[in-house]
Design a protein around this motif. Structure first.
Motif, PDB file in Angstrom:
ATOM      1  N   MET A   1      19.323 -19.344 -44.364  1.00 36.69           N
ATOM      2  CA  MET A   1      17.983 -19.866 -44.162  1.00 36.69           C
ATOM      3  C   MET A   1      18.010 -20.847 -42.991  1.00 36.69           C
ATOM      4  SD  MET A   1      15.459 -21.336 -47.014  1.00 36.69           S
ATOM      5  CE  MET A   1      15.522 -23.103 -47.073  1.00 36.69           C
ATOM      6  N   SER A   2      17.191 -20.589 -41.977  1.00 39.53           N
ATOM      7  CA  SER A   2      17.182 -21.469 -40.809  1.00 39.53           C
ATOM      8  C   SER A   2      16.121 -22.550 -40.956  1.00 39.53           C
ATOM      9  CB  SER A   2      16.937 -20.662 -39.539  1.00 39.53           C
ATOM     10  OG  SER A   2      15.652 -20.122 -39.554  1.00 39.53           O
ATOM     11  N   LYS A   3      16.448 -23.716 -40.451  1.00 41.17           N
ATOM     12  CA  LYS A   3      15.491 -24.832 -40.458  1.00 41.17           C
ATOM     13  C   LYS A   3      14.674 -24.788 -39.179  1.00 41.17           C
ATOM     14  CE  LYS A   3      16.204 -28.777 -42.614  1.00 41.17           C
ATOM     15  NZ  LYS A   3      16.575 -30.172 -42.726  1.00 41.17           N
ATOM     16  N   LEU A   4      13.405 -25.107 -39.315  1.00 44.76           N
ATOM     17  CA  LEU A   4      12.569 -25.207 -38.133  1.00 44.76           C
ATOM     18  C   LEU A   4      13.008 -26.416 -37.322  1.00 44.76           C
ATOM     19  CD1 LEU A   4       9.064 -24.471 -39.673  1.00 44.76           C
ATOM     20  CD2 LEU A   4      10.489 -22.936 -38.331  1.00 44.76           C
ATOM     21  N   LYS A   5      12.946 -26.279 -36.011  1.00 46.57           N
ATOM     22  CA  LYS A   5      13.368 -27.358 -35.127  1.00 46.57           C
ATOM     23  C   LYS A   5      12.194 -27.833 -34.290  1.00 46.57           C
ATOM     24  CE  LYS A   5      18.066 -25.650 -34.749  1.00 46.57           C
ATOM     25  NZ  LYS A   5      19.100 -25.140 -33.877  1.00 46.57           N
ATOM     26  N   ARG A   6      12.340 -29.020 -33.794  1.00 47.10           N
ATOM     27  CA  ARG A   6      11.362 -29.618 -32.898  1.00 47.10           C
ATOM     28  C   ARG A   6      11.256 -28.750 -31.647  1.00 47.10           C
ATOM     29  NH1 ARG A   6       9.983 -35.259 -31.177  1.00 47.10           N
ATOM     30  NH2 ARG A   6       9.788 -35.212 -28.927  1.00 47.10           N
ATOM     31  N   LYS A   7      10.016 -28.505 -31.208  1.00 43.66           N
ATOM     32  CA  LYS A   7       9.796 -27.747 -29.986  1.00 43.66           C
ATOM     33  C   LYS A   7       8.830 -28.503 -29.094  1.00 43.66           C
ATOM     34  CE  LYS A   7       8.529 -23.415 -27.978  1.00 43.66           C
ATOM     35  NZ  LYS A   7       8.139 -22.054 -28.096  1.00 43.66           N
ATOM     36  N   GLU A   8       9.237 -28.708 -27.859  1.00 43.01           N
ATOM     37  CA  GLU A   8       8.389 -29.395 -26.893  1.00 43.01           C
ATOM     38  C   GLU A   8       7.592 -28.370 -26.098  1.00 43.01           C
ATOM     39  OE1 GLU A   8      10.484 -32.341 -24.647  1.00 43.01           O
ATOM     40  OE2 GLU A   8      11.261 -33.302 -26.461  1.00 43.01           O
ATOM     41  N   PHE A   9       6.325 -28.691 -25.880  1.00 43.71           N
ATOM     42  CA  PHE A   9       5.424 -27.799 -25.155  1.00 43.71           C
ATOM     43  C   PHE A   9       4.990 -28.416 -23.844  1.00 43.71           C
ATOM     44  CE2 PHE A   9       5.238 -26.368 -29.476  1.00 43.71           C
ATOM     45  CZ  PHE A   9       5.127 -25.002 -29.375  1.00 43.71           C
ATOM     46  N   GLY A  10       5.844 -29.170 -23.245  1.00 48.65           N
ATOM     47  CA  GLY A  10       5.513 -29.852 -22.006  1.00 48.65           C
ATOM     48  C   GLY A  10       5.966 -31.293 -22.089  1.00 48.65           C
ATOM     49  N   LYS A  11       5.424 -32.085 -21.220  1.00 43.45           N
ATOM     50  CA  LYS A  11       5.814 -33.495 -21.146  1.00 43.45           C
ATOM     51  C   LYS A  11       5.220 -34.332 -22.280  1.00 43.45           C
ATOM     52  CE  LYS A  11       5.768 -37.338 -17.863  1.00 43.45           C
ATOM     53  NZ  LYS A  11       5.355 -37.792 -16.529  1.00 43.45           N
ATOM     54  N   TYR A  12       4.060 -33.914 -22.808  1.00 43.24           N
ATOM     55  CA  TYR A  12       3.328 -34.764 -23.750  1.00 43.24           C
ATOM     56  C   TYR A  12       3.171 -34.201 -25.161  1.00 43.24           C
ATOM     57  CZ  TYR A  12       2.022 -37.065 -19.425  1.00 43.24           C
ATOM     58  OH  TYR A  12       2.061 -37.709 -18.219  1.00 43.24           O
ATOM     59  N   ILE A  13       3.401 -32.918 -25.327  1.00 49.11           N
ATOM     60  CA  ILE A  13       3.055 -32.272 -26.595  1.00 49.11           C
ATOM     61  C   ILE A  13       4.297 -31.720 -27.285  1.00 49.11           C
ATOM     62  CG2 ILE A  13       1.733 -30.369 -27.610  1.00 49.11           C
ATOM     63  CD1 ILE A  13      -0.344 -30.896 -25.387  1.00 49.11           C
ATOM     64  N   VAL A  14       4.307 -31.865 -28.615  1.00 50.04           N
ATOM     65  CA  VAL A  14       5.468 -31.448 -29.404  1.00 50.04           C
ATOM     66  C   VAL A  14       5.008 -30.885 -30.749  1.00 50.04           C
ATOM     67  CG1 VAL A  14       5.786 -33.730 -30.463  1.00 50.04           C
ATOM     68  CG2 VAL A  14       7.745 -32.218 -30.204  1.00 50.04           C
ATOM     69  N   ALA A  15       5.804 -29.971 -31.279  1.00 49.83           N
ATOM     70  CA  ALA A  15       5.651 -29.523 -32.667  1.00 49.83           C
ATOM     71  C   ALA A  15       6.963 -29.879 -33.355  1.00 49.83           C
ATOM     72  CB  ALA A  15       5.404 -28.015 -32.728  1.00 49.83           C
ATOM     73  N   ASP A  16       6.897 -30.798 -34.281  1.00 50.30           N
ATOM     74  CA  ASP A  16       8.092 -31.284 -34.968  1.00 50.30           C
ATOM     75  C   ASP A  16       7.853 -31.192 -36.470  1.00 50.30           C
ATOM     76  OD1 ASP A  16      10.173 -32.759 -36.105  1.00 50.30           O
ATOM     77  OD2 ASP A  16      10.165 -34.252 -34.496  1.00 50.30           O
ATOM     78  N   PRO A  17       8.652 -30.369 -37.179  1.00 51.62           N
ATOM     79  CA  PRO A  17       8.439 -30.220 -38.614  1.00 51.62           C
ATOM     80  C   PRO A  17       8.514 -31.542 -39.383  1.00 51.62           C
ATOM     81  CG  PRO A  17      10.265 -28.836 -37.860  1.00 51.62           C
ATOM     82  CD  PRO A  17       9.752 -29.591 -36.680  1.00 51.62           C
ATOM     83  N   ALA A  18       9.159 -32.538 -38.809  1.00 47.66           N
ATOM     84  CA  ALA A  18       9.271 -33.843 -39.469  1.00 47.66           C
ATOM     85  C   ALA A  18       8.030 -34.709 -39.249  1.00 47.66           C
ATOM     86  CB  ALA A  18      10.512 -34.580 -38.965  1.00 47.66           C
ATOM     87  N   ILE A  19       7.128 -34.261 -38.371  1.00 52.85           N
ATOM     88  CA  ILE A  19       5.916 -35.030 -38.061  1.00 52.85           C
ATOM     89  C   ILE A  19       4.701 -34.132 -38.272  1.00 52.85           C
ATOM     90  CG2 ILE A  19       4.656 -36.275 -36.252  1.00 52.85           C
ATOM     91  CD1 ILE A  19       7.427 -36.817 -34.967  1.00 52.85           C
ATOM     92  N   CYS A  20       3.837 -34.524 -39.160  1.00 51.69           N
ATOM     93  CA  CYS A  20       2.580 -33.811 -39.421  1.00 51.69           C
ATOM     94  C   CYS A  20       2.800 -32.323 -39.704  1.00 51.69           C
ATOM     95  CB  CYS A  20       1.605 -34.006 -38.260  1.00 51.69           C
ATOM     96  SG  CYS A  20       1.134 -35.729 -38.005  1.00 51.69           S
ATOM     97  N   HIS A  21       3.854 -32.030 -40.436  1.00 53.97           N
ATOM     98  CA  HIS A  21       4.161 -30.662 -40.869  1.00 53.97           C
ATOM     99  C   HIS A  21       4.295 -29.679 -39.711  1.00 53.97           C
ATOM    100  CE1 HIS A  21       3.491 -32.000 -44.967  1.00 53.97           C
ATOM    101  NE2 HIS A  21       2.357 -32.555 -44.556  1.00 53.97           N
ATOM    102  N   GLY A  22       4.703 -30.159 -38.555  1.00 49.65           N
ATOM    103  CA  GLY A  22       4.943 -29.281 -37.421  1.00 49.65           C
ATOM    104  C   GLY A  22       3.722 -28.916 -36.602  1.00 49.65           C
ATOM    105  N   ARG A  23       2.585 -29.510 -36.930  1.00 48.09           N
ATOM    106  CA  ARG A  23       1.392 -29.237 -36.120  1.00 48.09           C
ATOM    107  C   ARG A  23       1.563 -29.874 -34.748  1.00 48.09           C
ATOM    108  NH1 ARG A  23      -3.795 -30.657 -39.501  1.00 48.09           N
ATOM    109  NH2 ARG A  23      -4.763 -29.741 -37.664  1.00 48.09           N
ATOM    110  N   LEU A  24       0.878 -29.318 -33.749  1.00 50.90           N
ATOM    111  CA  LEU A  24       0.977 -29.864 -32.398  1.00 50.90           C
ATOM    112  C   LEU A  24       0.410 -31.278 -32.363  1.00 50.90           C
ATOM    113  CD1 LEU A  24      -0.083 -26.882 -30.102  1.00 50.90           C
ATOM    114  CD2 LEU A  24       2.221 -27.712 -30.563  1.00 50.90           C
ATOM    115  N   THR A  25       1.237 -32.202 -31.886  1.00 50.40           N
ATOM    116  CA  THR A  25       0.833 -33.598 -31.714  1.00 50.40           C
ATOM    117  C   THR A  25       1.282 -34.070 -30.340  1.00 50.40           C
ATOM    118  OG1 THR A  25       2.886 -34.422 -32.686  1.00 50.40           O
ATOM    119  CG2 THR A  25       1.012 -34.148 -34.186  1.00 50.40           C
ATOM    120  N   PHE A  26       0.780 -35.220 -29.958  1.00 52.64           N
ATOM    121  CA  PHE A  26       1.235 -35.856 -28.730  1.00 52.64           C
ATOM    122  C   PHE A  26       2.494 -36.649 -29.060  1.00 52.64           C
ATOM    123  CE2 PHE A  26      -3.186 -34.935 -28.081  1.00 52.64           C
ATOM    124  CZ  PHE A  26      -3.201 -34.443 -26.780  1.00 52.64           C
ATOM    125  N   LYS A  27       3.490 -36.530 -28.219  1.00 58.53           N
ATOM    126  CA  LYS A  27       4.780 -37.184 -28.465  1.00 58.53           C
ATOM    127  C   LYS A  27       4.601 -38.668 -28.770  1.00 58.53           C
ATOM    128  CE  LYS A  27       7.430 -34.083 -25.530  1.00 58.53           C
ATOM    129  NZ  LYS A  27       8.235 -33.958 -24.310  1.00 58.53           N
TER     130      LYS A  27
END
Length: 88
Positions: A1-27
């Motif tokens: 079973m693989s864990k979801l990892k933080r993914k950056e979508f540019g300089k300002y935007i991130v999807a991080d499973p540890a923050i807001c359930h992985g929804r796109l947020t500003f870093k």
């Protein structure tokens, strides 16, 4: 079973499973990209958006959010068109 990892979508935007359930947020924030895009779509002035979020985001971050939303829209449109072609 693989864990979801933080993914950056540019300089300002991130999807991080540890923050807001992985929804796109500003870093560094818990501000949803979706909320900012909706504010822009509603015609709110970018300076007012920045003020409302107490400077936690800037114009470059808003611009990146709009670009990502546009890219997502284009991908969705292409998928819909492919599906339409498939069912002809």
């Amino acid at each position: 079973m693989s864990k979801l990892k933080r993914k950056e979508f540019g300089k300002y935007i991130v999807a991080d499973p540890a923050i807001c359930h992985g929804r796109l947020t500003f870093k560094g924030t818990r501000i949803f990209v979706k909320d900012i895009v909706e504010m822009v779509a509603d015609g709110m002035d970018w300076d007012k958006i920045i003020e409302e979020w107490r400077g936690s985001i800037n114009k470059d971050a808003i611009s990146e959010a709009i670009k990502i939303a546009g890219d997502a829209s284009n991908k969705n449109q292409k998928s819909i068109l492919k599906l339409h072609e498939y069912h002809r």
